[in-house]
Motif scaffolding. Sequence first.
Motif, mmCIF file in Angstrom:
data_model
loop_
_atom_site.group_PDB
_atom_site.id
_atom_site.type_symbol
_atom_site.label_atom_id
_atom_site.label_comp_id
_atom_site.label_asym_id
_atom_site.label_seq_id
_atom_site.Cartn_x
_atom_site.Cartn_y
_atom_site.Cartn_z
ATOM 1 N N GLY A 123 0.814 -1.218 0.000
ATOM 2 C CA GLY A 123 0.000 0.000 0.000
ATOM 3 C C GLY A 123 0.841 1.258 0.000
ATOM 4 N N TYR A 124 1.953 1.248 0.731
ATOM 5 C CA TYR A 124 2.844 2.412 0.750
ATOM 6 C C TYR A 124 3.450 2.648 -0.628
ATOM 7 C CZ TYR A 124 6.719 5.486 1.858
ATOM 8 O OH TYR A 124 7.594 6.543 1.869
ATOM 9 N N VAL A 125 3.960 1.597 -1.242
ATOM 10 C CA VAL A 125 4.593 1.743 -2.561
ATOM 11 C C VAL A 125 3.567 2.184 -3.602
ATOM 12 C CG1 VAL A 125 5.688 0.446 -4.429
ATOM 13 C CG2 VAL A 125 6.475 0.158 -2.091
ATOM 14 N N LEU A 126 2.378 1.598 -3.577
ATOM 15 C CA LEU A 126 1.371 1.940 -4.571
ATOM 16 C C LEU A 126 0.807 3.350 -4.392
ATOM 17 C CD1 LEU A 126 -0.559 -1.426 -4.832
ATOM 18 C CD2 LEU A 126 0.942 -0.404 -6.535
ATOM 19 N N SER A 127 0.870 3.884 -3.179
ATOM 20 C CA SER A 127 0.304 5.218 -2.958
ATOM 21 C C SER A 127 1.336 6.333 -3.083
ATOM 22 C CB SER A 127 -0.345 5.297 -1.574
ATOM 23 O OG SER A 127 0.638 5.222 -0.560
ATOM 24 N N ARG A 128 2.608 6.070 -2.798
ATOM 25 C CA ARG A 128 3.610 7.134 -2.764
ATOM 26 C C ARG A 128 4.528 7.188 -3.978
ATOM 27 N NH1 ARG A 128 2.152 11.249 0.100
ATOM 28 N NH2 ARG A 128 0.931 10.443 1.801
ATOM 29 N N TYR A 129 4.691 6.103 -4.691
ATOM 30 C CA TYR A 129 5.617 6.074 -5.816
ATOM 31 C C TYR A 129 4.852 5.910 -7.117
ATOM 32 C CZ TYR A 129 9.190 5.428 -2.275
ATOM 33 O OH TYR A 129 10.000 5.591 -1.193
ATOM 34 N N ARG A 130 5.253 6.661 -8.118
ATOM 35 C CA ARG A 130 4.664 6.552 -9.449
ATOM 36 C C ARG A 130 5.656 5.836 -10.352
ATOM 37 N NH1 ARG A 130 0.482 6.832 -7.277
ATOM 38 N NH2 ARG A 130 -0.358 8.783 -6.520
ATOM 39 N N PHE A 131 5.240 4.743 -10.948
ATOM 40 C CA PHE A 131 6.082 3.981 -11.855
ATOM 41 C C PHE A 131 5.186 3.333 -12.903
ATOM 42 C CE2 PHE A 131 5.057 1.453 -8.151
ATOM 43 C CZ PHE A 131 4.572 0.269 -8.685
ATOM 44 N N PRO A 132 5.751 2.930 -14.037
ATOM 45 C CA PRO A 132 4.933 2.291 -15.064
ATOM 46 C C PRO A 132 4.321 0.989 -14.535
ATOM 47 C CG PRO A 132 7.071 2.890 -15.949
ATOM 48 C CD PRO A 132 7.124 3.133 -14.471
ATOM 49 N N SER B 163 -4.231 9.127 1.869
ATOM 50 C CA SER B 163 -4.945 10.221 2.521
ATOM 51 C C SER B 163 -4.083 10.969 3.544
ATOM 52 C CB SER B 163 -6.202 9.693 3.216
ATOM 53 O OG SER B 163 -5.851 8.908 4.338
ATOM 54 N N LEU B 164 -2.932 10.394 3.918
ATOM 55 C CA LEU B 164 -2.046 11.081 4.861
ATOM 56 C C LEU B 164 -1.384 12.271 4.173
ATOM 57 C CD1 LEU B 164 -0.307 8.024 6.547
ATOM 58 C CD2 LEU B 164 -2.081 9.472 7.529
ATOM 59 N N PRO B 165 -1.205 13.372 4.887
ATOM 60 C CA PRO B 165 -0.567 14.536 4.253
ATOM 61 C C PRO B 165 0.905 14.269 3.935
ATOM 62 C CG PRO B 165 -0.995 14.955 6.568
ATOM 63 C CD PRO B 165 -1.617 13.639 6.261
ATOM 64 N N ASP B 166 1.356 14.843 2.830
ATOM 65 C CA ASP B 166 2.737 14.656 2.395
ATOM 66 C C ASP B 166 3.723 15.266 3.387
ATOM 67 O OD1 ASP B 166 4.517 13.592 0.478
ATOM 68 O OD2 ASP B 166 4.904 15.629 -0.253
ATOM 69 N N GLU B 167 3.289 16.294 4.110
ATOM 70 C CA GLU B 167 4.163 16.924 5.106
ATOM 71 C C GLU B 167 4.572 15.952 6.202
ATOM 72 O OE1 GLU B 167 1.201 18.269 4.175
ATOM 73 O OE2 GLU B 167 1.988 19.875 2.894
ATOM 74 N N LEU B 168 3.716 14.999 6.503
ATOM 75 C CA LEU B 168 4.030 13.990 7.520
ATOM 76 C C LEU B 168 5.234 13.152 7.082
ATOM 77 C CD1 LEU B 168 3.067 12.655 10.189
ATOM 78 C CD2 LEU B 168 1.743 11.105 8.764
ATOM 79 N N PHE B 169 5.265 12.770 5.811
ATOM 80 C CA PHE B 169 6.383 11.980 5.292
ATOM 81 C C PHE B 169 7.650 12.825 5.170
ATOM 82 C CE2 PHE B 169 2.585 9.743 3.926
ATOM 83 C CZ PHE B 169 2.884 8.449 4.316
ATOM 84 N N GLN B 170 7.505 14.096 4.811
ATOM 85 C CA GLN B 170 8.657 14.987 4.736
ATOM 86 C C GLN B 170 9.265 15.209 6.118
ATOM 87 O OE1 GLN B 170 7.223 18.506 2.826
ATOM 88 N NE2 GLN B 170 7.068 17.530 0.807
ATOM 89 N N ALA C 127 14.147 9.202 9.141
ATOM 90 C CA ALA C 127 13.454 7.928 8.894
ATOM 91 C C ALA C 127 13.622 7.526 7.435
ATOM 92 C CB ALA C 127 11.970 8.075 9.228
ATOM 93 N N SER C 128 13.788 6.246 7.201
ATOM 94 C CA SER C 128 13.874 5.741 5.826
ATOM 95 C C SER C 128 12.466 5.403 5.361
ATOM 96 C CB SER C 128 14.761 4.490 5.791
ATOM 97 O OG SER C 128 14.121 3.425 6.448
ATOM 98 N N PRO C 129 12.255 5.230 4.062
ATOM 99 C CA PRO C 129 10.927 4.843 3.602
ATOM 100 C C PRO C 129 10.457 3.509 4.170
ATOM 101 C CG PRO C 129 12.217 5.647 1.760
ATOM 102 C CD PRO C 129 13.137 5.556 2.943
#
Length: 100
Positions: free
Chosen positions: A12-21, A83-90, A97-99
């Motif tokens: 779920g993390y990879v599918l929501s945060r990373y864009r790839f073909p 749905s989590l704000p991007d600022e939280l990950f930044q 923290a690593s991904p």
Amino acid sequence: VIGVLVLSTLAGYVLSRYRFPGNMLIFALFVGGNFLPHQIMMIPVRDLMFRLDLIDTTAALIIFHVSFQTGFATLFMRNFIASLPDELFQAARAEGASPF
């Protein structure tokens, strides 16, 4: 439950945060698997368990339930993480923290 949580959270993390073909294709496969009735897969799963010599074992039960519940849990985890704000990950990255 632990296996489903680990796999679905990572997917779920990879599918929501990373864009790839193929990102949406993989997500569509997870969602599409939820529409497949379990009864259709009973004979192929039984044959697979015979070939792997896992009939009447706890491992077969664990593999079956983890594989069939991961798609549903990934759907929920992807939508929750998106749905989590991007600022939280930044902020987490700024703290070191690593991904993973």
